[in-house]
Design a protein around this motif. Structure first.
Motif, short mmCIF file in Angstrom:
data_model
loop_
_atom_site.label_atom_id
_atom_site.label_comp_id
_atom_site.label_asym_id
_atom_site.label_seq_id
_atom_site.Cartn_x
_atom_site.Cartn_y
_atom_site.Cartn_z
N HIS A 151 -77.53 22.23 -22.94
CA HIS A 151 -77.67 22.65 -21.78
C HIS A 151 -79.16 21.31 -22.04
N ASN A 152 -79.78 22.05 -22.96
CA ASN A 152 -81.31 21.27 -23.54
C ASN A 152 -81.81 21.83 -22.74
N PHE A 153 -82.31 23.34 -22.65
CA PHE A 153 -83.54 23.70 -22.64
C PHE A 153 -84.93 23.66 -23.12
N LEU A 154 -85.52 23.69 -22.93
CA LEU A 154 -86.67 24.07 -23.93
C LEU A 154 -87.20 24.37 -24.15
N TYR A 155 -87.42 25.26 -23.88
CA TYR A 155 -87.51 27.20 -23.65
C TYR A 155 -86.79 28.15 -22.88
N ASP A 156 -87.52 29.58 -24.37
CA ASP A 156 -86.15 31.21 -23.38
C ASP A 156 -86.89 31.57 -22.96
N SER A 157 -87.43 32.37 -21.98
CA SER A 157 -88.49 33.49 -22.27
C SER A 157 -87.62 34.58 -21.24
N SER A 158 -86.46 35.38 -22.28
CA SER A 158 -86.48 36.74 -22.17
C SER A 158 -86.49 37.84 -23.57
N LEU A 159 -86.94 37.22 -24.14
CA LEU A 159 -87.49 38.45 -25.32
C LEU A 159 -88.38 38.49 -25.14
N LEU A 160 -88.78 39.89 -25.85
CA LEU A 160 -89.25 40.77 -26.09
C LEU A 160 -90.17 41.06 -27.20
N ASP A 161 -90.03 40.38 -28.75
CA ASP A 161 -89.90 40.38 -30.01
C ASP A 161 -91.04 39.81 -30.69
N ASP A 162 -92.45 39.03 -30.11
CA ASP A 162 -93.50 38.64 -30.32
C ASP A 162 -94.84 38.90 -29.26
N VAL A 163 -95.91 38.43 -29.65
CA VAL A 163 -97.06 37.97 -28.47
C VAL A 163 -97.24 35.87 -28.60
N VAL A 164 -96.99 35.93 -29.60
CA VAL A 164 -96.75 33.97 -30.07
C VAL A 164 -95.66 33.22 -29.45
N PRO A 165 -95.72 31.94 -29.15
CA PRO A 165 -93.91 31.36 -29.19
C PRO A 165 -93.32 31.02 -30.70
N TYR A 166 -92.24 31.02 -30.65
CA TYR A 166 -91.59 31.10 -31.57
C TYR A 166 -90.07 30.09 -31.77
N ARG A 167 -89.39 29.16 -32.90
CA ARG A 167 -88.32 28.94 -32.50
C ARG A 167 -87.13 29.76 -32.27
N LEU A 168 -86.09 29.85 -31.01
CA LEU A 168 -85.40 30.20 -31.72
C LEU A 168 -84.28 30.19 -32.72
N THR A 169 -83.75 30.36 -32.81
CA THR A 169 -82.74 30.11 -34.21
C THR A 169 -81.02 30.23 -33.90
N LEU A 170 -80.19 29.49 -33.49
CA LEU A 170 -79.05 29.38 -33.30
C LEU A 170 -77.55 30.31 -33.98
N PRO A 171 -76.92 31.03 -33.41
CA PRO A 171 -75.95 31.49 -34.25
C PRO A 171 -75.54 30.78 -35.33
N GLY A 172 -74.76 29.79 -35.15
CA GLY A 172 -75.08 28.91 -36.27
C GLY A 172 -75.86 28.74 -37.16
N GLY A 173 -77.62 28.94 -36.71
CA GLY A 173 -78.41 28.92 -38.05
C GLY A 173 -78.89 27.54 -37.27
N GLY A 174 -78.85 26.62 -36.77
CA GLY A 174 -79.49 25.69 -35.94
C GLY A 174 -81.41 26.27 -35.03
N SER A 175 -81.89 25.03 -34.60
CA SER A 175 -83.08 25.01 -34.42
C SER A 175 -82.53 25.51 -32.88
N GLY A 176 -83.02 26.54 -32.30
CA GLY A 176 -82.92 26.46 -30.44
C GLY A 176 -84.41 26.08 -29.96
N PRO A 177 -83.88 26.59 -28.52
CA PRO A 177 -85.33 26.49 -27.77
C PRO A 177 -86.26 26.99 -28.38
N VAL A 178 -87.33 26.84 -27.65
CA VAL A 178 -88.96 27.52 -27.60
C VAL A 178 -88.97 28.88 -27.77
N GLU A 179 -89.11 30.36 -28.06
CA GLU A 179 -89.23 31.44 -27.27
C GLU A 179 -90.25 31.82 -26.48
N LEU A 180 -90.71 32.03 -25.62
CA LEU A 180 -91.94 32.16 -25.27
C LEU A 180 -92.13 33.75 -24.63
#
Length: 276
Positions: A151-180
């Motif tokens: 659905h072409n989301f720019l970002y997700d803000s659901s995870l708790l694993d950093d204090v800086v944004p990063y690019r999510l890795t999709l289950p198939g190995g591709g790049s996903g939205p930015v994690e905040l």
């Protein structure tokens, strides 16, 4: 030491997101459907719409900062006037499921339903196609990551694993939205949300303020993202509106601070990192 990989507009050391999960009654209905017959329980969520949202918008206007409101589709439908006030105030509306149902990886079809009904409601009621998503209770799944990409989301803000944004890795190995990323320590709910079925202490506002300030102070020193998570039915109480006003004023006393919406943070991170 500052993380030199974090580069914010204007040379800021820290990005500050003021986020509000506008769950209203869905917070209680999703916990127990029987709450639909408990107006006393539901009235806690109603307060968030009736009183909390207008007071928050008034405060943000006074402080000249913008917020990001994560809004379930059900809330947009049942509190359309309040949701329209958020949009009219120039704030970001992001996706927060349809009914605040927690993600269960064993039921991917439910995740699809919550995603698509939420998107449809936000578009129909508010004319908004959200660019960001936050899952209820910080739960996620491989299926949800794929839905965010679909659905072409720019970002997700659901995870708790950093204090800086990063690019999510999709289950198939591709790049996903930015994690905040966010964390429970900078969420008002663990400190101040009360349920009669699972009672726990409601901590004084000084407790919240100390935790929020200590976390901000160190992220400012490191460099990163301060993602403050709040709920109108909690932070919208009179004394906690005063707490938020004090917190914002205190943050403004630090040098090199950038207040931004989720979309602005994600776009800035992409501009600085993807090009590199």
């Amino acid at each position: 030491m500052i993380d030199k990989s974090v580069r914010w507009p204007g040379g800021a050391r820290i990005a500050v997101m003021l986020t509000f999960d506008f769950d209203a009654e869905t917070l209680w209905l999703s916990r127990d459907p029987a709450n639909a017959r408990r107006p006393g329980t539901l009235s806690q969520g109603t307060y968030g719409a009736k009183v909390g949202v207008p007071k928050i918008l008034e405060l943000l206007r006074d402080e000249e900062v913008r917020g990001t409101f994560f809004v379930p589709g059900w809330t947009a439908e049942h509190h359309a006037g309040r949701a329209e006030m958020i949009v009219a105030g120039g704030h970001e509306v992001a996706h927060h499921s349809y009914s605040h149902a927690w993600i269960d990886p064993d039921f991917p079809e439910k995740e699809v339903e919550e995603m698509e009904k939420g998107l449809e409601a936000l578009k129909r009621v508010l004319g908004v196609v959200p660019r960001g998503y936050r899952s209820p209770a910080g739960e996620s799944s491989d299926n949800m990551l794929n839905l965010l990409q679909k659905h072409n989301f720019l970002y997700d803000s659901s995870l708790l694993d950093d204090v800086v944004p990063y690019r999510l890795t999709l289950p198939g190995g591709g790049s996903g939205p930015v994690e905040l990323p966010w964390h429970w320590s900078t969420d008002d709910a663990p400190h101040a949300l009360f349920s009669i079925k699972s009672p726990r202490p409601i901590f004084p506002n000084s407790h919240l303020l100390e935790i929020f300030q200590d976390e901000f102070r160190e992220i400012h020193r490191w460099g990163g993202l301060f993602n403050l998570v709040m709920h109108p039915q909690i932070i919208g109480r009179p004394s906690r509106i005063a707490l938020l006003r004090e917190m914002i004023g205190w943050i403004k006393g630090f040098p090199d601070v950038w207040f931004a919406t989720g979309t602005e943070v994600a776009e800035a991170w992409i501009a600085a990192h993807d090009a590199a």
